[in-house]
Design a protein around this motif. Structure first.
Motif, mmCIF file in Angstrom:
data_model
loop_
_atom_site.group_PDB
_atom_site.id
_atom_site.type_symbol
_atom_site.label_atom_id
_atom_site.label_comp_id
_atom_site.label_asym_id
_atom_site.label_seq_id
_atom_site.Cartn_x
_atom_site.Cartn_y
_atom_site.Cartn_z
ATOM 1 N N GLU A 7 -7.163 0.298 -5.204
ATOM 2 C CA GLU A 7 -7.149 -0.657 -6.306
ATOM 3 C C GLU A 7 -5.893 -0.347 -7.093
ATOM 4 O O GLU A 7 -5.454 0.800 -7.118
ATOM 5 N N LYS A 32 0.842 -1.199 0.000
ATOM 6 C CA LYS A 32 0.000 0.000 0.000
ATOM 7 C C LYS A 32 0.878 1.251 0.000
ATOM 8 O O LYS A 32 1.876 1.317 0.704
ATOM 9 N N PRO A 78 -7.084 3.555 4.401
ATOM 10 C CA PRO A 78 -6.755 2.157 4.672
ATOM 11 C C PRO A 78 -6.616 1.324 3.381
ATOM 12 O O PRO A 78 -7.038 1.764 2.318
ATOM 13 N N LYS A 79 -6.053 0.165 3.560
ATOM 14 C CA LYS A 79 -5.802 -0.794 2.490
ATOM 15 C C LYS A 79 -7.008 -0.985 1.560
ATOM 16 O O LYS A 79 -6.876 -1.048 0.342
ATOM 17 N N GLU A 80 -8.199 -1.093 2.174
ATOM 18 C CA GLU A 80 -9.413 -1.420 1.417
ATOM 19 C C GLU A 80 -9.757 -0.359 0.371
ATOM 20 O O GLU A 80 -10.529 -0.608 -0.535
ATOM 21 N N CYS A 81 -9.220 0.838 0.550
ATOM 22 C CA CYS A 81 -9.594 1.926 -0.362
ATOM 23 C C CYS A 81 -8.829 1.863 -1.693
ATOM 24 O O CYS A 81 -9.119 2.628 -2.590
#
Ligand SMILES: *[C@@H]1O[C@H](CO)[C@@H](O)[C@H](O)[C@H]1NC(C)=O
Ligand SMILES: *[C@@H]1O[C@H](CO)[C@@H](O)[C@H](O)[C@H]1NC(C)=O
Ligand SMILES: *[C@@H]1O[C@H](CO)[C@@H](O)[C@H](O)[C@H]1NC(C)=O
Ligand SMILES: *[C@@H]1O[C@H](CO)[C@@H](O)[C@H](O)[C@H]1NC(C)=O
Ligand SMILES: *[C@@H]1O[C@H](CO)[C@@H](O)[C@H](O)[C@H]1NC(C)=O
Length: 285
Positions: free
Chosen positions: A270, A259, A265-268
């Protein structure tokens, strides 16, 4: 009612609000209470692109058991209306084209609402010759490896800005204001770009505005300042992924990365992965 509005010189915007409450005022006319406008309504520029609106309750207003609130309507530059119990409001807004607001007292009693006349106050536009303000201002922030935020802005000189114009950029974040020390010039030596490698901008507070103020000086014209409020969320430039590595495992190509440095956070995230084959000229996404 119409005459009253005209004599107050309130704008059509205020006037509209007035008529909406007209019916209600007639309905409660029997209530023997007069609603008086607040007093000493004042606008003060309290920082770059920040105005403090304050006022006092009308000392002659009958209090009894009534609830007193204030209806504040900002007319320009960005229309907004709300009511408040307080006797002040702080607005962060670009002030180069001026600011105007209306204020009145609201008296609430058992589900009924009475209102006073409107007061209007305004700040004049910041002075300067037409077309001398900068245009096409664009800024980006970057989270650096040391977890501080850098800021980079570019702009174009106004069409009417003389060749000797010198622009100065300031940023404000909360109560902290700083002038740029690191400018880049165009061919006439006018500042058109600025960098702050470290700022007081908090990377975690994405909803606090970053205020930019650009004024200037010239021997031939007064340079009109320009202000803009940026939402850090919208100008945060995403960093590149960290620790990118590519290696061959037998016949498979394995790529890994981490990242980027970011408050998100990571989830954001692509990722887009481009694979070029230099030999064949093949490109894969
Ligand atoms: C409003 O301002 C005037 C003049 O500055 C002052 O004399 C007066 O006391 C103020 N009124 C209130 C209610 O503070
Ligand atoms: C205020 O309200 C209370 C309770 O509702 C009532 O007893 C009192 O008489 C009221 N006072 C005035 C000045 O209207
Ligand atoms: C500056 O902004 C104007 C209006 O938004 C746009 O038409 C123009 O192309 C921009 N100029 C440059 C050099 O980006
Ligand atoms: C530009 O704005 C700053 C901050 O308000 C001020 O201190 C400075 O005097 C201004 N400079 C000019 C040339 O107007
Ligand atoms: C990058 O990879 C190296 C070696 O695997 C590792 O030591 C380092 O901690 C990594 N850096 C980050 C920022 O994760």
């Amino acid at each position: 009612m119409i005459c009253l509005c005209c004599s107050l010189l309130v704008t059509s915007c205020c006037f509209k609000q007035f008529t909406e409450h007209h019916a209600m005022e007639i309905f409660v006319f029997s209530l023997p209470v007069q609603v008086l406008p607040p007093v000493n309504f004042t606008l003060t520029v309290s920082a770059l692109a920040q105005v403090l609106l304050h006022w006092k309750p009308n000392p002659n207003q009958e209090q009894r058991n009534y609830t007193i609130r204030y209806d504040l309507k900002i007319l320009s530059p960005v229309p907004e209306e709300y009511d408040t119990k307080r006797t002040y409001s702080i607005q962060a807004v670009a002030l180069h084209n001026g600011f105007s607001a209306c204020l009145r007292t609201l008296l609430l009693h058992g589900g009924l609402q009475l209102s006073s006349e409107w007061l209007k106050e305004e700040l004049p536009p910041l002075p300067g010759a037409p077309e001398t303000s900068v245009t096409n201002l664009s800024c980006v922030t970057h989270l650096t490896t040391s977890s501080t935020v850098s800021l980079h802005c570019t702009w174009l000189p106004g069409q009417g800005a003389p060749e000797d114009t010198k622009y100065f950029l300031f940023y404000r974040y909360e109560m902290y204001t700083e002038e740029c020390q690191d400018y880049i010039q165009d061919k006439w030596d006018r500042n058109i770009e600025c960098r702050f490698s470290v700022t007081h901008i908090d990377a975690e507070e994405l909803d606090k505005p970053v205020v930019i103020h650009i004024n200037g000086s010239s021997k031939y014209a007064a340079i009109k300042p320009f202000q803009h409020l940026f939402n850090q969320n919208a100008i945060e430039k995403v960093n590149v992924p960290r620790n990118v590595s590519v290696f061959l495992e037998q016949n498979d190509l394995l790529a890994t990365w981490e990242k980027p440095i970011s408050p998100f956070p990571k989830e954001c995230f692509e990722y887009e992965f481009y694979l070029f084959n230099w030999k064949s000229g093949n490109k894969q996404v």
